[in-house]
Design a protein around this motif. Structure first.
Motif, PDB file in Angstrom:
ATOM      1  N   THR A 202       0.648  -1.396  -0.089  1.00 27.19           N
ATOM      2  CA  THR A 202       0.060   0.014   0.078  1.00 27.19           C
ATOM      3  C   THR A 202       0.767   1.204  -0.048  1.00 27.19           C
ATOM      4  OG1 THR A 202      -1.629  -1.213   1.368  1.00 27.19           O
ATOM      5  CG2 THR A 202      -1.882   1.262   1.293  1.00 27.19           C
ATOM      6  N   LEU A 203       2.086   1.113   0.638  1.00 30.43           N
ATOM      7  CA  LEU A 203       2.882   2.401   0.645  1.00 30.43           C
ATOM      8  C   LEU A 203       3.409   2.586  -0.804  1.00 30.43           C
ATOM      9  CD1 LEU A 203       4.843   1.608   3.936  1.00 30.43           C
ATOM     10  CD2 LEU A 203       3.419   3.631   3.511  1.00 30.43           C
ATOM     11  N   GLN A 204       3.690   1.501  -1.296  1.00 30.88           N
ATOM     12  CA  GLN A 204       4.507   1.568  -2.890  1.00 30.88           C
ATOM     13  C   GLN A 204       3.204   2.307  -3.757  1.00 30.88           C
ATOM     14  OE1 GLN A 204       6.235  -2.792  -2.658  1.00 30.88           O
ATOM     15  NE2 GLN A 204       6.977  -1.521  -4.329  1.00 30.88           N
ATOM     16  N   ALA A 205       1.845   1.684  -3.540  1.00 26.16           N
ATOM     17  CA  ALA A 205       0.864   2.249  -4.190  1.00 26.16           C
ATOM     18  C   ALA A 205       0.684   4.043  -4.002  1.00 26.16           C
ATOM     19  CB  ALA A 205      -0.195   1.772  -4.075  1.00 26.16           C
ATOM     20  N   MET A 206       1.088   4.252  -2.858  1.00 26.31           N
ATOM     21  CA  MET A 206       0.742   5.723  -2.532  1.00 26.31           C
ATOM     22  C   MET A 206       1.988   6.599  -3.247  1.00 26.31           C
ATOM     23  SD  MET A 206      -0.688   8.230  -0.941  1.00 26.31           S
ATOM     24  CE  MET A 206      -1.576   7.635   0.286  1.00 26.31           C
ATOM     25  N   GLU A 207       3.331   5.930  -3.228  1.00 25.58           N
ATOM     26  CA  GLU A 207       4.393   6.424  -3.623  1.00 25.58           C
ATOM     27  C   GLU A 207       4.104   6.719  -5.276  1.00 25.58           C
ATOM     28  OE1 GLU A 207       8.032   7.355  -2.335  1.00 25.58           O
ATOM     29  OE2 GLU A 207       6.030   7.875  -1.137  1.00 25.58           O
ATOM     30  N   VAL A 208       3.530   5.713  -6.006  1.00 22.42           N
ATOM     31  CA  VAL A 208       3.188   5.722  -7.311  1.00 22.42           C
ATOM     32  C   VAL A 208       2.123   6.633  -7.686  1.00 22.42           C
ATOM     33  CG1 VAL A 208       2.176   4.361  -9.212  1.00 22.42           C
ATOM     34  CG2 VAL A 208       3.846   3.330  -7.826  1.00 22.42           C
ATOM     35  N   LEU A 209       1.250   7.130  -6.769  1.00 18.78           N
ATOM     36  CA  LEU A 209       0.241   7.797  -7.273  1.00 18.78           C
ATOM     37  C   LEU A 209       0.669   9.346  -6.990  1.00 18.78           C
ATOM     38  CD1 LEU A 209      -3.040   6.384  -5.477  1.00 18.78           C
ATOM     39  CD2 LEU A 209      -2.605   6.742  -7.968  1.00 18.78           C
ATOM     40  N   LYS A 210       1.703   9.401  -6.214  1.00 15.08           N
ATOM     41  CA  LYS A 210       2.332  10.975  -5.736  1.00 15.08           C
ATOM     42  C   LYS A 210       3.114  11.014  -7.049  1.00 15.08           C
ATOM     43  CE  LYS A 210       3.991   9.912  -1.753  1.00 15.08           C
ATOM     44  NZ  LYS A 210       4.728  10.272  -0.382  1.00 15.08           N
ATOM     45  N   LEU A 211       3.738  10.028  -7.503  1.00 17.27           N
ATOM     46  CA  LEU A 211       4.727  10.243  -8.657  1.00 17.27           C
ATOM     47  C   LEU A 211       3.724  10.846 -10.124  1.00 17.27           C
ATOM     48  CD1 LEU A 211       7.182   7.427  -8.861  1.00 17.27           C
ATOM     49  CD2 LEU A 211       7.719   9.694  -8.694  1.00 17.27           C
ATOM     50  N   ILE A 212       2.596  10.133 -10.174  1.00 17.13           N
ATOM     51  CA  ILE A 212       1.603  10.384 -11.189  1.00 17.13           C
ATOM     52  C   ILE A 212       1.175  11.755 -11.153  1.00 17.13           C
ATOM     53  CG2 ILE A 212      -0.452   9.893 -12.180  1.00 17.13           C
ATOM     54  CD1 ILE A 212      -0.087   6.788 -11.471  1.00 17.13           C
ATOM     55  N   LEU A 213       0.856  12.141  -9.625  1.00 21.23           N
ATOM     56  CA  LEU A 213       0.264  13.497  -9.510  1.00 21.23           C
ATOM     57  C   LEU A 213       1.188  14.811  -9.579  1.00 21.23           C
ATOM     58  CD1 LEU A 213      -2.329  12.574  -6.814  1.00 21.23           C
ATOM     59  CD2 LEU A 213      -2.755  13.123  -9.152  1.00 21.23           C
ATOM     60  N   GLY A 214       2.476  14.198  -9.245  1.00 20.62           N
ATOM     61  CA  GLY A 214       3.435  15.316  -8.879  1.00 20.62           C
ATOM     62  C   GLY A 214       3.275  15.953  -7.853  1.00 20.62           C
ATOM     63  N   LYS A 215       2.888  15.346  -6.777  1.00 17.46           N
ATOM     64  CA  LYS A 215       2.489  15.964  -5.477  1.00 17.46           C
ATOM     65  C   LYS A 215       3.330  15.231  -4.158  1.00 17.46           C
ATOM     66  CE  LYS A 215      -0.659  18.921  -6.948  1.00 17.46           C
ATOM     67  NZ  LYS A 215      -0.695  20.082  -6.946  1.00 17.46           N
ATOM     68  N   GLY A 216       3.513  15.952  -3.177  1.00 15.76           N
ATOM     69  CA  GLY A 216       4.125  15.326  -2.153  1.00 15.76           C
ATOM     70  C   GLY A 216       5.585  15.096  -2.230  1.00 15.76           C
ATOM     71  N   ASP A 217       6.225  14.427  -1.111  1.00 10.11           N
ATOM     72  CA  ASP A 217       7.544  14.149  -1.335  1.00 10.11           C
ATOM     73  C   ASP A 217       7.608  12.466  -1.152  1.00 10.11           C
ATOM     74  OD1 ASP A 217       8.329  16.670  -0.912  1.00 10.11           O
ATOM     75  OD2 ASP A 217       7.940  16.479   1.508  1.00 10.11           O
TER      76      ASP A 217
END
Length: 266
Positions: A202-217
């Motif tokens: 689930t943490l990996q999925a979150m990282e992927v969504l942040k990469l897609i959105l360009g949001k967060g660290d």
């Protein structure tokens, strides 16, 4: 992107987020990710990315569902024992969200095929369970310039890191060479608490969504370590190694070589 009425309802909790909105959901819908493994990590990763509406998710895995998988691999069931994991996963994910194109690839990843597989995808996710595949995937992503989410689990501990070629460390900056065979116990030898891959995936999925959105660290230049028994998270800084053999100043790995196939099924 023009959303249908059903899509507006399905993704409404995303769309009302100021950091996502309609434009962000359109980015998610346009994204293409390549996932290695339909096992302990791959199941939660693909489940949540499918629910989020990622446009295309390719899953590569050459294994079949086994009874021992069902303690942690939540896309599979007793009814799918003996079926290829990618087919079992595709069936469940298609039912979850028909908006998402699921590409099932029942093959073993090799130095000969990986670059061809990942070339048309935006982000690569490593949900594999063995060191040869991790090094192969890392090297291929660095050479192809593809962002990579890497996760690992064993017993009660998990690790996650995000690799963005040209902007930070790679897996070889962490561990330059594969450990000798037998030094690190396999998942079959060491075991894994069933819920742990769910947390790390689930943490990996979150990282992927942040990469897609360009949001967060994202976890660039950082290794996140989770200890389930102590319920603690620890961040370890991982600087880019200028002498890294694949992403350093003068790399010695400029093409994919041979990777020892010491496989373990997670």
């Amino acid at each position: 992107m023009d959303f249908t009425d059903d899509q507006m309802v399905r993704y409404s909790r995303h769309i009302i987020l100021p950091e996502v909105g309609g434009k962000g959901q359109a980015k998610i819908a346009a994204a293409k990710v390549f996932l290695i493994g339909a096992g302990g990590l791959g199941c939660p990763i693909s489940y949540y990315l499918t629910a989020a509406g990622v446009g295309r998710i390719a899953i590569v895995d050459d294994d079949v569902v086994d009874l021992s998988n069902l303690q942690r691999q939540i896309l599979h069931s007793t009814k799918t024992i003996g079926r290829p994991k990618v087919e079992s996963a595709k069936s469940v994910l298609n039912d979850l969200n028909p908006d998402v194109e699921i590409v099932a690839i029942k093959e073993r990843l090799t130095p000969e095929n990986i670059l061809g597989f990942i070339k048309d995808y935006d982000i690569v996710i490593d949900g594999s369970d063995n060191f040869p595949t991790r090094y192969l995937v890392n090297d291929a992503c660095v050479l192809a310039g593809k962002p990579l989410s890497s996760g690992a689990v064993l017993r009660f501990e998990g690790q996650v890191t995000t690799i963005v070629p040209g902007e930070g460390h790679c897996y070889r900056c962490l561990f330059e060479e594969m450990p000798p065979e037998g030094l690190v116990p396999s998942c079959q030898e060491g075991g894994v608490l069933g819920v742990l891959p769910g947390i790390i995936g689930t943490l990996q999925a979150m990282e992927v969504l942040k990469l897609i959105l360009g949001k967060g660290d994202v976890l660039k230049n950082t290794l996140l370590i989770y200890d389930a028994l102590k319920t603690t998270f620890r961040k370890v800084k991982v600087p880019k190694n200028p002498d890294c053999p694949v992403c350093g100043t003068n790399p010695t790995i400029t093409k994919l070589g041979s990777y020892e196939a010491n496989y373990c099924r997670a």
